[in-house]
Write a protein that holds these residues in place. Structure first.
Motif, PDB file in Angstrom:
ATOM      1  N   CYS A  89       0.963  -1.298   0.029  1.00 40.41           N
ATOM      2  CA  CYS A  89       0.020   0.170   0.148  1.00 40.41           C
ATOM      3  C   CYS A  89       0.739   1.226  -0.191  1.00 40.41           C
ATOM      4  N   SER A  91       3.936   1.672  -1.087  1.00 39.75           N
ATOM      5  CA  SER A  91       4.796   1.625  -2.259  1.00 39.75           C
ATOM      6  C   SER A  91       3.864   2.215  -3.309  1.00 39.75           C
ATOM      7  N   GLU A  92       2.681   1.686  -3.601  1.00 38.65           N
ATOM      8  CA  GLU A  92       1.812   1.997  -4.551  1.00 38.65           C
ATOM      9  C   GLU A  92       1.423   3.698  -4.358  1.00 38.65           C
ATOM     10  N   THR A  95       4.298   6.046  -4.523  1.00 39.54           N
ATOM     11  CA  THR A  95       4.951   6.719  -5.911  1.00 39.54           C
ATOM     12  C   THR A  95       3.644   7.070  -6.676  1.00 39.54           C
ATOM     13  N   LEU A  96       2.314   7.069  -6.363  1.00 35.64           N
ATOM     14  CA  LEU A  96       1.315   7.694  -6.992  1.00 35.64           C
ATOM     15  C   LEU A  96       1.314   9.319  -6.478  1.00 35.64           C
ATOM     16  N   SER A 259       9.303   2.597  -4.168  1.00 41.85           N
ATOM     17  CA  SER A 259       8.722   1.391  -3.890  1.00 41.85           C
ATOM     18  C   SER A 259       9.856   0.285  -3.628  1.00 41.85           C
ATOM     19  N   ALA A 404      -5.516   2.873  -0.082  1.00 40.26           N
ATOM     20  CA  ALA A 404      -5.045   2.240  -1.122  1.00 40.26           C
ATOM     21  C   ALA A 404      -6.246   1.567  -1.769  1.00 40.26           C
ATOM     22  N   ARG A 408      -7.015   4.281  -7.074  1.00 35.31           N
ATOM     23  CA  ARG A 408      -7.234   3.849  -8.637  1.00 35.31           C
ATOM     24  C   ARG A 408      -8.376   4.316  -9.221  1.00 35.31           C
ATOM     25  N   TRP A 418       3.810   2.617  -9.116  1.00 30.52           N
ATOM     26  CA  TRP A 418       3.900   1.109  -8.962  1.00 30.52           C
ATOM     27  C   TRP A 418       2.765   0.673  -8.480  1.00 30.52           C
ATOM     28  N   ARG A 419       2.441  -0.432  -9.162  1.00 28.64           N
ATOM     29  CA  ARG A 419       0.995  -0.974  -8.875  1.00 28.64           C
ATOM     30  C   ARG A 419       1.290  -2.407  -8.002  1.00 28.64           C
ATOM     31  N   MET A 420       0.605  -2.536  -6.949  1.00 27.20           N
ATOM     32  CA  MET A 420       0.805  -3.607  -6.171  1.00 27.20           C
ATOM     33  C   MET A 420      -0.028  -4.773  -6.771  1.00 27.20           C
ATOM     34  N   TRP A 423      -4.584  -6.553  -6.104  1.00 20.15           N
ATOM     35  CA  TRP A 423      -5.279  -5.295  -5.568  1.00 20.15           C
ATOM     36  C   TRP A 423      -6.762  -5.747  -6.144  1.00 20.15           C
TER      37      TRP A 423
END
Length: 484
Positions: A89, A91-92, A95-96, A259, A404, A408, A418-420, A423
Motif C-alpha cells: 500500500c 509503495s503504490e 509513487t502515486l 517502492s 489504497a 485507482r 508502482w502498482r501492487m 489489488w
C-alpha cells in the motif's frame, strides 16, 4: 466520492475568507523544495536505519518476550507478513503521490482534507514518541558494556536525542553514509547474537510453533488473544520501512525507487529482527528465562561467550540506537516541514517550519521542533509511550490501507505509479487484520486506545476551530510537490 484537492485562486480566497490577507505576502512565493540527492542505495540505507532493526531487536523485542514468551518470533513473523501488505500500500501510494508529507499527503489527496489532517496527527504521535523510546535504551546498554560508567536511561536518552537533532540539520547525503556505518555495526551485533544463540540451542524448534509463556514457576500455552495484542508492538518493531515515502521528494526517480526502497527495507529489516529472535528463543534455557523480569539479553550473550563479547554487542547496540535516533529525527522533520508548506499552522509558524537551510538543504527549524520535544519525552513513562505508539502505528497503517482501496479512481487511475499485485485483495486483508488488532487492544488494554483517541479528538477540535474556517488558506495539501 473521492475528494481531489485543488488550490483556490487568490481572488476566490480573498473574497470568501478575510483570513487570506494574512498570507498575502507569501501566497505567490515559490514553494520550498528539497534537493533530489538520494539514489536507491542511499535511500535504503537511510530507510533501513530508520527501521533500525537492531534497535527494535534489542529495545522493543525484550518487551515482547515478556508477554509472548517463546511465541515472540511467531508474533513477529505474523506481523512481517501483515507488513508486506502494508508495504504494498505504501509503495503504490508513495509513487502515486510522492511527498515529504508521507501518509497525510497520500490520504488527504485520496480521502479528503479531514482524513489527511487526522492522519497527519497519528503520524505526528509516532514521530514525536518513537525516537525517545529508542533513545532511552542507550543508557542500559552503555552500562552493560562499561559497568563502571554512571548512566541514567532518561538523561542518556535526552543527550542522544539532542545530539541526533544537531546531526539532522546537516546534509542528507552525508547523513546517509554516517548512518550506513552505524547500520553495519548494528547488523554485526544482531548477526553475532544469532550465531551464538544457534550455537547454544537448549530448546527444540517445536516451541516456535507451539509457544508457551511462563510466570516463573509454571508454563502455559500462549493464548491467541495475547498474540493479537502483541501484534501492535510487533508492528511497531518492524515500523520504519515507510521512511522511503517521506524521502520521496529527495529520492532520484521516485516512481521507480520509492517502492524498491520500501520493499527492500522491510525484507532486510525483518531478517535482522526475526532470525536473532529465533536464535535467542532456542538458546534460552526455557520459557521462564524469556518471560517477565528474568529476561537479560546481554546476560545471555555473556553466558554463551564471555564478558568481552557481551560488552562489544552492548556497544554495537548503543551505536544502533544513536543511528535510529538520527534517522528518525530526519524523517520526522520532513513531516513537519511538509505540514508547514501545506499551511497547517498560523502564518509565522508556517514560515519558520518551512525554512530550508541554504547550505545543507535541510529543514532546520522543523528538525529542531521535532528534536526538542523528543528530548523532553525521554523523561516520560516508557510503558505508556510504547502502548500509545503501538495504537498510533496500527491506526496509521489502517488508514493507508483504506486509501489504497480508492487509489485507482478518478484522475489517479491513469497516473504512472508502482502498482501492487492482487489489488484490492491485499488492502482488504490488511484492513481486516488491523481492525482485529485494534479490537483486541480495546478488549484487553483499553487505556492506550483511549489515550490515543482522546488526543485524536483534540486534533479534530483544531480542525473544527481553526483549519475548517480557513479552508481557502490553510491545510492546502499539495499532492505532487516534488519534481518527478
Amino acid at each position: 466520492m473521492t475528494e481531489i484537492l485543488a488550490r483556490p485562486s487568490a481572488s476566490e480566497s480573498s473574497k470568501s475568507h478575510p483570513a487570506a490577507t494574512d498570507d498575502a505576502a507569501t501566497k505567490d512565493a515559490p514553494k520550498p523544495e528539497l534537493a533530489r540527492s538520494l539514489g536507491l542505495v542511499g535511500a535504503v540505507l537511510l530507510t533501513l536505519s530508520c527501521l533500525t532493526p537492531a534497535s527494535s531487536l534489542f529495545v522493543i523485542v525484550p518487551g515482547l518476550f515478556a508477554t509472548q514468551g517463546t511465541g515472540t518470533a511467531l508474533t513477529l513473523a505474523i506481523a512481517g507478513v501483515l507488513c508486506v501488505g502494508v508495504a504494498f500500500c505504501y509503495s503504490e501510494l508513495g509513487t502515486l503521490i510522492p511527498s515529504a508529507g508521507g501518509e497525510y499527503a497520500m490520504v488527504g489527496s485520496l480521502l479528503g482534507r479531514v482524513s489527511g489532517w487526522l492522519t497527519f496527527f497519528l503520524a505526528g504521535v509516532a514521530a514525536f514518541i518513537i525516537p525517545p523510546i529508542i533513545a532511552i535504551g542507550t543508557g542500559e546498554y552503555l552500562h552493560a558494556a562499561i559497568p563502571a560508567l554512571p548512566v541514567s536511561g532518561a538523561y542518556t536518552g535526552a543527550f542522544v536525542m539532542a545530539a541526533s537533532t544537531v546531526m539532522g540539520v546537516f546534509d542528507l547525503r552525508a547523513n546517509a553514509w554516517i548512518t550506513g556505518v552505524f547500520l553495519v555495526l548494528e547488523v554485526i551485533a544482531a548477526g553475532l547474537v544469532a550465531v551464538l544463540g544457534f550455537a547454544h540451542t537448549h530448546q527444540g524448534a517445536g516451541v516456535l510453533l507451539h509457544p508457551v509463556v511462563s510466570d516463573g514457576q509454571h508454563s502455559a500455552a500462549l493464548p491467541f488473544g495475547t498474540i493479537m495484542v502483541g501484534l501492535a508492538v510487533a508492528l511497531f518493531a518492524l515500523q520504519g520501512f515507510s521512511t522511503a515515502v517521506y524521502l520521496s521528494e529527495e529520492i532520484q526517480e521516485p516512481r521507480r525507487n520509492v517502492s524498491r526502497a520500501v520493499l527492500w527495507t522491510l525484507g532486510l529489516g525483518a531478517v535482522v529482527v526475526v532470525v536473532p529472535t529465533v536464535a535467542i528463543t532456542l538458546g534460552a534455557g526455557d520459557a521462564s528465562a524469556l518471560t517477565g523480569a528474568n529476561f537479560d539479553l546481554i546476560g545471555l550473550v555473556k553466558g554463551w561467550s564471555d564478558s568481552a563479547v557481551g560488552a562489544f554487542v552492548a556497544l554495537c547496540i548503543a551505536a544502533a540506537i544513536v543511528n535510529a535516533a538520527i534517522v528518525m529525527v530526519i524523517q520526522n522533520s520532513r513531516i513537519l516541514f511538509a505540514s508547514a508548506r501545506d499551511k497547517a499552522w498560523p502564518a509565522p509558524v508556517n514560515r519558520a517550519l518551512g525554512t530550508v537551510s541554504e547550505r545543507f538543504g535541510a529543514p532546520w527549524v522543523a528538525t529542531l521542533a521535532v528534536g526538542a520535544p523528543g528530548t523532553a519525552l525521554c523523561f516520560a513513562p516508557v510503558d505508556t509511550l510504547n502502548g500509545i505508539t503501538g495504537v498510533a502505528v496500527t491506526g496509521l497503517y489502517l488508514i493507508v490501507a483504506v486509501a489504497a482501496l480508492v487509489g485507482r479512481r478518478g484522475v489517479h487511475k491513469a497516473k504512472g505509479a508502482w502498482r501492487m499485485p492482487l489489488w484490492p485483495v491485499v488492502p482488504v486483508l490488511v484492513v481486516g487484520s488491523l481492525v482485529g488488532v485494534l479490537f483486541e487492544l480495546w478488549r484487553t488494554q483499553p487505556s492506550d486506545l483511549y489515550w490515543t483517541l482522546g488526543a485524536t479528538a483534540a486534533a479534530a477540535l483544531y480542525w473544527v476551530l481553526y483549519l475548517r474556517p480557513r479552508a481557502a488558506t490553510r491545510w492546502l495539501i499539495d499532492a505532487d510537490p516534488g519534481r518527478q
